[in-house]
Structures are given as structure tokens and as C-alpha cells.
Write an enzyme that holds these catalytic residues in place. Sequence first.
Site, PDB file in Angstrom:
ATOM      1  N   CYS A  84      42.694  52.414  79.543  1.00 45.57           N
ATOM      2  CA  CYS A  84      42.187  53.635  79.029  1.00 45.57           C
ATOM      3  C   CYS A  84      41.866  53.363  77.630  1.00 45.57           C
ATOM      4  O   CYS A  84      42.765  52.641  76.777  1.00 45.57           O
ATOM      5  CB  CYS A  84      43.473  54.540  79.005  1.00 45.57           C
ATOM      6  SG  CYS A  84      43.166  56.027  78.033  1.00 45.57           S
ATOM      7  N   ILE A  86      40.690  54.481  74.034  1.00 43.28           N
ATOM      8  CA  ILE A  86      40.771  55.970  73.378  1.00 43.28           C
ATOM      9  C   ILE A  86      40.099  55.565  71.995  1.00 43.28           C
ATOM     10  O   ILE A  86      40.678  54.998  71.146  1.00 43.28           O
ATOM     11  CB  ILE A  86      41.965  56.724  73.155  1.00 43.28           C
ATOM     12  CG1 ILE A  86      42.635  56.865  74.669  1.00 43.28           C
ATOM     13  CG2 ILE A  86      41.948  58.123  72.416  1.00 43.28           C
ATOM     14  CD1 ILE A  86      43.888  57.529  74.773  1.00 43.28           C
ATOM     15  N   THR A  90      37.642  53.260  63.736  1.00 40.03           N
ATOM     16  CA  THR A  90      36.651  52.233  63.605  1.00 40.03           C
ATOM     17  C   THR A  90      35.828  51.875  64.926  1.00 40.03           C
ATOM     18  O   THR A  90      35.859  52.552  66.079  1.00 40.03           O
ATOM     19  CB  THR A  90      37.378  50.898  63.373  1.00 40.03           C
ATOM     20  OG1 THR A  90      38.246  50.130  64.534  1.00 40.03           O
ATOM     21  CG2 THR A  90      38.462  51.215  62.100  1.00 40.03           C
ATOM     22  N   HIS A  92      36.041  49.635  66.586  1.00 44.55           N
ATOM     23  CA  HIS A  92      36.839  48.846  67.780  1.00 44.55           C
ATOM     24  C   HIS A  92      36.534  49.387  69.192  1.00 44.55           C
ATOM     25  O   HIS A  92      36.646  48.778  70.142  1.00 44.55           O
ATOM     26  CB  HIS A  92      38.149  48.560  67.387  1.00 44.55           C
ATOM     27  CG  HIS A  92      38.717  47.380  68.110  1.00 44.55           C
ATOM     28  ND1 HIS A  92      39.995  47.642  68.631  1.00 44.55           N
ATOM     29  CD2 HIS A  92      38.371  46.170  68.386  1.00 44.55           C
ATOM     30  CE1 HIS A  92      40.283  46.663  69.262  1.00 44.55           C
ATOM     31  NE2 HIS A  92      39.125  45.760  69.052  1.00 44.55           N
TER      32      HIS A  92
HETATM   33  N1  LIG Z   1      42.414  50.047  71.457  1.00 44.13           N
HETATM   34  C1  LIG Z   1      42.556  49.795  72.701  1.00 44.13           C
HETATM   35  C2  LIG Z   1      42.729  48.607  72.895  1.00 44.13           C
HETATM   36  N2  LIG Z   1      42.639  47.517  72.257  1.00 44.13           N
HETATM   37  C3  LIG Z   1      43.137  46.143  72.713  1.00 44.13           C
HETATM   38  C4  LIG Z   1      42.286  45.163  73.346  1.00 44.13           C
HETATM   39  O1  LIG Z   1      41.991  45.566  74.848  1.00 44.13           O
HETATM   40  C5  LIG Z   1      42.653  43.874  73.305  1.00 44.13           C
HETATM   41  O2  LIG Z   1      44.049  43.789  74.216  1.00 44.13           O
HETATM   42  C6  LIG Z   1      42.631  43.145  71.964  1.00 44.13           C
HETATM   43  O3  LIG Z   1      41.564  43.269  71.345  1.00 44.13           O
HETATM   44  C7  LIG Z   1      43.360  41.702  72.036  1.00 44.13           C
HETATM   45  O4  LIG Z   1      42.372  40.901  72.814  1.00 44.13           O
HETATM   46  N3  LIG Z   1      42.734  48.222  74.546  1.00 44.13           N
HETATM   47  C8  LIG Z   1      42.499  49.359  75.347  1.00 44.13           C
HETATM   48  O5  LIG Z   1      42.976  49.017  76.571  1.00 44.13           O
HETATM   49  N4  LIG Z   1      42.772  50.582  75.099  1.00 44.13           N
HETATM   50  C9  LIG Z   1      42.421  50.543  73.594  1.00 44.13           C
HETATM   51  O6  LIG Z   1      42.128  51.972  73.401  1.00 44.13           O
HETATM   52  C1  LIG Z   2      39.884  51.641  70.969  1.00 46.06           C
HETATM   53  C2  LIG Z   2      40.708  51.091  69.788  1.00 46.06           C
HETATM   54  O1  LIG Z   2      40.739  49.859  69.781  1.00 46.06           O
HETATM   55  C3  LIG Z   2      41.659  52.058  69.099  1.00 46.06           C
HETATM   56  O2  LIG Z   2      42.986  51.942  69.502  1.00 46.06           O
HETATM   57  C4  LIG Z   2      41.588  51.360  67.391  1.00 46.06           C
HETATM   58  O3  LIG Z   2      41.940  52.578  66.741  1.00 46.06           O
HETATM   59  P1  LIG Z   2      41.193  52.215  65.068  1.00 46.06           P
HETATM   60  O4  LIG Z   2      39.612  51.868  65.246  1.00 46.06           O
HETATM   61  O5  LIG Z   2      41.730  53.454  64.393  1.00 46.06           O
HETATM   62  O6  LIG Z   2      41.774  50.909  64.766  1.00 46.06           O
END
Ligand SMILES: Nc1c(NC[C@H](O)[C@H](O)[C@H](O)CO)[nH]c(=O)[nH]c1=O
Ligand SMILES: CC(=O)[C@@H](O)COP(=O)(O)O
Length: 154
Positions: A84, A86, A90, A92
Site C-alpha cells: 500500500c 499512499i 513529496t 517519493h
Molecule cells: N511511503 C511508502 C513506502 N516507503 C518505503 C519504501 O517502500 C522503502 O521501504 C524505503 O524507501 C527503503 O527502501 N513504502 C510503502 O510500501 N508504502 C508507502 O506509502
Molecule cells: C509514498 C511515501 O513515500 C510517503 O509516505 C512519503 O510521504 P512524504 O512524501 O510526505 O515524505
Amino acid sequence: MLEADKGPGATLDGSGLRVAIVQARFNAGVTNGLRDACLGELAALGVQSENIAHHTVPGALEVPLALRWLAHRGEYDALIALGCVIRGETYHFELVANESSAGITRVGLDLDIPIANAILTTENLPQATVRQIEKGRDAARVAVEMALLKHRLK
Ligand SMILES: Nc1c(NC[C@H](O)[C@H](O)[C@H](O)CO)[nH]c(=O)[nH]c1=O
Ligand SMILES: CC(=O)[C@@H](O)COP(=O)(O)O
């Protein structure tokens, strides 16, 4: 004689299949719901519990590599990705959503194994919450259907 494709409405019998699940723990409240719905549907399709492996990884970006490791074992008829992602504030979100999906597709094509991708990519938590059951069940059905299709076609 053209073999008529029975299509998705056909009865899926997963009784002889071996399936592995990789679940991202990030947003675990949703991914645990995906897991439970997926496991319930696999059971309903006849996949035996002893033929289901379940592994977790930190987040969606780690899912493709775990899938690759499992595919290399040559022990499974299909793999399932649960996660999931979300949107936050940013870029990211785009990186995690796009790269995890691209990685999953690459593993499936490169290693010739069906992978059902149920990594939700939503704007907010409510959107993910209301979809967890349907998407978890769908992933199970896709994995079983594609595994059976592979056995028919290869
Ligand atoms: N923001 C979310 C993440 N972020 C973490 C990345 O998947 C990863 O674990 C990290 O960047 C280290 O490599 N992961 C999700 O599954 N869902 C999110 O919303
Ligand atoms: C999808 C993601 O990595 C999210 O949780 C990051 O949140 P943000 O863009 O506010 O750092």
C-alpha cells in the site's frame, strides 16, 4: 479446432498450485487486510494452506527483490505482491509506486512466472481502506487463473 477460452467466469481450481505471497509492512493496517482477503480467496479456490508461503518486507520498494528470490527457487506456480503506497507531500510517492510496479513486472517477465500485483497506490488512507478486501481477493484470483493458464499454454 479453436479452443474456446472459458474466460474469467470459469471455475478456477487451485488445488494443485503452489503460491508465495510477499507483503510490504508499510501501511500494515491495510496490507494486513490485503493479506487476510487474499488468503481467504486462495482457500476458497482450493489452494491448500501447506502450499502457500508468506513473507514480509519493509516496503513496496523491497517487494520486487523478494519476488525475484522466490521465483529463482522454481518452487511456485504464481507469486502475489501485497502493498500500500499512499501519497504524501513529496515526489517519493511516484518513485515508490512506479519503481515497485516496474520491478514486479520485470521479475514476472524475466523469470517467466505469473505475479499478481496488489500494491495499492492511493491518494489517501480511506481510498486504500475501502479497496483492501476487493484487491486482496482479486490478487488471489489473478494468481490462480494465470498459473492455470501457464500450465495450459506451456
Ligand atoms: N511511503 C511508502 C513506502 N516507503 C518505503 C519504501 O517502500 C522503502 O521501504 C524505503 O524507501 C527503503 O527502501 N513504502 C510503502 O510500501 N508504502 C508507502 O506509502
Ligand atoms: C509514498 C511515501 O513515500 C510517503 O509516505 C512519503 O510521504 P512524504 O512524501 O510526505 O515524505
